[in-house]
Design an enzyme around this catalytic site. Structure first.
Site, PDB file in Angstrom:
ATOM      1  N   SER A 408       0.832  -1.210   0.000  1.00 57.91           N
ATOM      2  CA  SER A 408       0.000   0.000   0.000  1.00 57.91           C
ATOM      3  C   SER A 408       0.862   1.253   0.000  1.00 57.91           C
ATOM      4  CB  SER A 408      -0.870   0.062   1.251  1.00 57.91           C
ATOM      5  OG  SER A 408      -1.626  -1.091   1.393  1.00 57.91           O
ATOM      6  N   HIS A 429      -2.641  -3.473  -6.217  1.00 58.07           N
ATOM      7  CA  HIS A 429      -3.054  -3.021  -4.891  1.00 58.07           C
ATOM      8  C   HIS A 429      -4.535  -3.292  -4.688  1.00 58.07           C
ATOM      9  CE1 HIS A 429      -3.767   0.410  -1.855  1.00 58.07           C
ATOM     10  NE2 HIS A 429      -3.409  -0.679  -1.239  1.00 58.07           N
ATOM     11  N   GLU A 441      -5.950  -1.088  -7.809  1.00 55.88           N
ATOM     12  CA  GLU A 441      -4.976  -0.175  -8.408  1.00 55.88           C
ATOM     13  C   GLU A 441      -3.880  -1.027  -9.049  1.00 55.88           C
ATOM     14  OE1 GLU A 441      -5.153   3.962  -5.858  1.00 55.88           O
ATOM     15  OE2 GLU A 441      -4.121   2.277  -4.923  1.00 55.88           O
ATOM     16  N   ASN A 479      -4.708   6.272  -1.550  1.00 58.91           N
ATOM     17  CA  ASN A 479      -4.217   6.640  -0.223  1.00 58.91           C
ATOM     18  C   ASN A 479      -3.600   8.034  -0.208  1.00 58.91           C
ATOM     19  OD1 ASN A 479      -5.151   4.533   1.299  1.00 58.91           O
ATOM     20  ND2 ASN A 479      -3.381   3.225   0.850  1.00 58.91           N
TER      21      ASN A 479
END
Ligand code: 3H9
Length: 658
Positions: A408, A429, A441, A479
């Site tokens: 991540s 991801h 992702e 994120n």
């Protein structure tokens, strides 16, 4: 062969006019298709050598619905209700031969016919609410006459798709044909000639109790927070039992046109086209993905077992690896648990579970990954652990096998650089729970080869995920934006707002949970560790809010710990005066006088923070399109789809484009 328009043609077979819509890719009801259909029905009514008609689609789709590309402009004549009135009121029988997906306006065409025959693989839906609208050509009035009101509410207010078998059970189709659909439809149409016709619009709505209607509405609307279309759909379906057909049709049309021009519909159309655009990655047009049949998953914790279950669902063989045999057995049990849950919910049956387990092997022998076409790493988030693992894998897997990291926050370029073949490394991801969340992702590392990226996308598609390609940056697209959101939310705290006010403002906007409730759910410790990592390089002049650090120091790691930004007596979120006092103390320590912060300011600042970070991601080339960023936030972070995502919402705030 008779050409009724560029996209609609007919031929007469044994006295039956077979009308075929041929408008690739999905036979959408464009103006030309509507013109052609109207002309075809007029011909079928007038020609002396014709006794009945069949409508069907060319290719594998019946009709994919209204042409969504035409929604930006005023409706052009003939509008669909006119075409459908001509079909329903025809004096010669019209049979719909549903050869594949019949969606939206496509199903409405079928509902206006006098009889419906579906191929076994056909799927039916009125998915209009997913585009922020309601059916606009009789769907809300004809469907309840066939299924009853509760079932029609369920289908129209959720937009869910039903397979042919269920459609038969519900009374939407009259028959399923597993042989030659066209021949069967032609024979049936011919047999109907001269007999009284069953017009859906003339049927009585089957009676239903008020309780059944109420229950169906509540269930359908439970997840429709803030959306107008599902509510309107329920109202219109109920109207079918209260008003004459023609009057209710007019009300449906009015509602459809009003919703079509709404902001919610514009946002959801944006999401629809963004999803299609995301699948097209510049430079990969002619690149062939590598063949993947066996997927290795290293690390069978929460994330790894979810990935494994998802891969098994998609038909892959899976090799699951853990550090010890004992851990591997536990991992296998975790995967079995996920399969059991799918079986309990009816998604798979016993045979489905057995088949999946046959394709699963688990062990502690990394060497067994020599059989894998793709290995996905889902081990502990630690740079040394991951690079060490990739070095080992590099020597085990075939030269053409692909290695993916599910990190991540770590740098996948550094992980790739630890191998002999960095061009075979990419990031995949996943979001937790990996067997449920649609977002994936797909991270293009500095050296990732085009066919490796194309393989990542192909695997994602087979896993039924929504893949979004992004470049390497800390936290990738989601994120990074979420960090900006968090930062601004904490600024708001210092300025004078409280967590519960900020959460309520964002929940009123359409998020299922406000930011502080999400922080508590996700756990506060990962972001804390990150902040500590970044402390040395942080600009000392930049504004920094330390309230979350104090919470972590006090062991308030979130919901798991029973305490975080909130307290959780009996598992329920409750405001904690201790947190309020802490916030006040930290403000005082910085000499900040709390001021009133309005809900509007909260929304505006949080949305602006997300959009600004999104703009940075675009300018850095991390995200290719604003629409990709919107999809990440909608599918991974609870951003309400009917607001279109942070980038779309920012554009709307500046004034919608002409
Ligand atoms: C409606 O019907 C309202 C009525 O009640 C009112 C009447 C008055 N229009 O998804 P794919 C394009 S509302 C225009 O990748 P798949 C799509 O953009 C409508 N274009 O294929 C893409 O183009 P491109 C209700 C459409 O095989 C290409 O087709 N209908 C439409 O994975 C391939 O699409 C819906 O909501 C359309 N309706 O899936 C159905 N549909 O290649 C929406 C698709 O240039 N569509 N395109 O990017 C779907 O669910 C899927 O596309 C479908 C095919 C299942 C049909």
């Amino acid at each position: 062969m008779i050409a009724f328009s560029d996209t609609v043609r007919g031929r007469v077979d044994n006295g039956v006019l077979l009308i075929e819509i041929d408008h690739a890719p999905v036979n959408a009801l464009s103006t030309d298709v509507r013109k052609g259909l109207l002309a075809a029905v007029a011909h079928g009514e007038a020609a002396s050598d014709i006794v009945a008609m069949v409508i069907t689609g060319a290719g594998t789709i019946f009709i994919g619905g209204a042409d969504i590309r035409e929604f930006g402009a005023p409706p052009a004549e003939p509008v669909l209700p006119t075409v459908l009135a001509a079909i329903e009121n025809a004096t010669r029988p019209v049979v719909a031969a549903i050869n594949g997906a019949a969606l939206g306006g496509g199903l409405e065409v079928a509902l206006a016919a006098h009889r419906r025959i579906a191929s076994a693989g056909a799927t039916l839906a009125l998915p209009e609410v997913k585009l922020g609208i309601v059916p606009g050509a009789g769907g809300t009035q004809r469907l309840p006459r066939l299924t009853g009101i509760p079932a029609a509410i369920d289908l129209i207010a959720t937009g869910r798709t039903v397979p042919a078998a269920e459609a038969l059970q519900l009374g939407i189709v009259d028959r399923i044909e597993s042989g030659d659909l066209r021949a069967a439809a032609i024979a049936e149409a011919r047999a109907l000639a001269g007999a009284p016709l069953r017009r859906s619009g003339a049927l009585a709505v089957p009676p239903a109790t008020a309780e059944a209607i109420e229950a169906a509405s509540n269930k359908a609307l439970a997840r429709a927070r803030g959306q107008d279309a599902p509510r309107e759909a329920v109202r219109l379906v109920r109207l079918s039992a209260e008003r004459p057909f023609a009057e209710a049709l007019a009300e449906e049309r009015r509602t459809f046109l009003a919703l079509r021009d709404s902001e919610q519909a514009a946002a959801l159309r944006h999401v629809f086209f963004a999803e299609r655009a995301a699948a097209k990655v510049p430079g990969l047009e002619d690149v062939k993905p590598r063949k993947v049949e066996t997927i290795g998953v290293v690390g069978l914790g929460l994330m790894g077992s979810g990935i494994a279950a998802c891969a098994l669902d998609a038909g892959y063989a899976v090799i699951g690896i853990e550090q010890t045999e004992d851990a591997a057995a536990k991992g296998r049990a975790r995967i079995e648990g996920l399969l059991d849950r799918a079986r309990q919910s009816g998604r798979i049956d016993d045979a489905g579970k057995a088949d999946r387990l046959r394709r699963l092997t688990t062990s502690s022998a990394l060497q067994s990954l020599s059989a894998a076409d793709l290995v996905i790493e889902a081990v502990f988030e630690d740079a040394a652990v991951k690079t060490g693992l990739f070095q080992k894998l590099d020597g085990i897997v075939r030269a053409d096998a692909i290695l993916a990291t599910n990190t991540s926050y770590l740098d996948p370029n550094a992980i790739a650089a630890a191998t002999q073949r960095p061009e075979r490394v990419l990031g995949l991801h996943f979001f937790s729970p990996a067997n449920v969340m649609r977002l994936l992702e797909v991270v293009r590392c500095a050296r990732t080869a085009p066919d490796v990226l194309a393989t990542g996308l192909a695997v994602a598609k087979r896993l039924r995920k929504l893949p979004i390609v992004c470049g390497v940056t800390e936290g990738f697209i989601g994120n990074r934006i979420f960090s900006a959101y968090r930062r601004e939310a904490e600024f708001l705290l210092e300025d004078g707002a409280l967590p519960q006010q900020i959460d309520a403002a964002m929940e009123a906007y359409g998020f299922a949970m406000g930011p502080f409730a999400v922080f508590d759910l996700a756990g506060l410790e990962i972001a804390w560790a990150r902040r500590k990592r970044q402390a040395a390089t942080r600009d000392p002049k930049a504004r920094y809010v330390d309230i979350a650090d104090h919470l972590c120091e006090a062991g308030r790691f979130g919901q798991k710990a029973g305490r975080g930004w909130y307290r959780y007596p009996d598992g329920k979120r409750a405001v904690d005066p201790e947190v309020t006092a802490l916030i006040e103390r930290r403000r005082a320590a910085k000499g900040i006088a709390a001021r009133d912060v309005s809900d509007d300011e909260i929304r505006q600042r949080l949305l602006a923070a997300m959009a600004a970070e999104g703009a940075a991601l675009l300018s850095e080339g991390i995200a290719a399109r604003a629409g990709d960023i919107d999809l990440v936030m909608i599918n991974g972070y609870g951003f309400p789809a009917h607001k279109g995502g942070p980038m779309f919402a920012a554009g709307q705030a500046k004034g919608p484009k002409a």
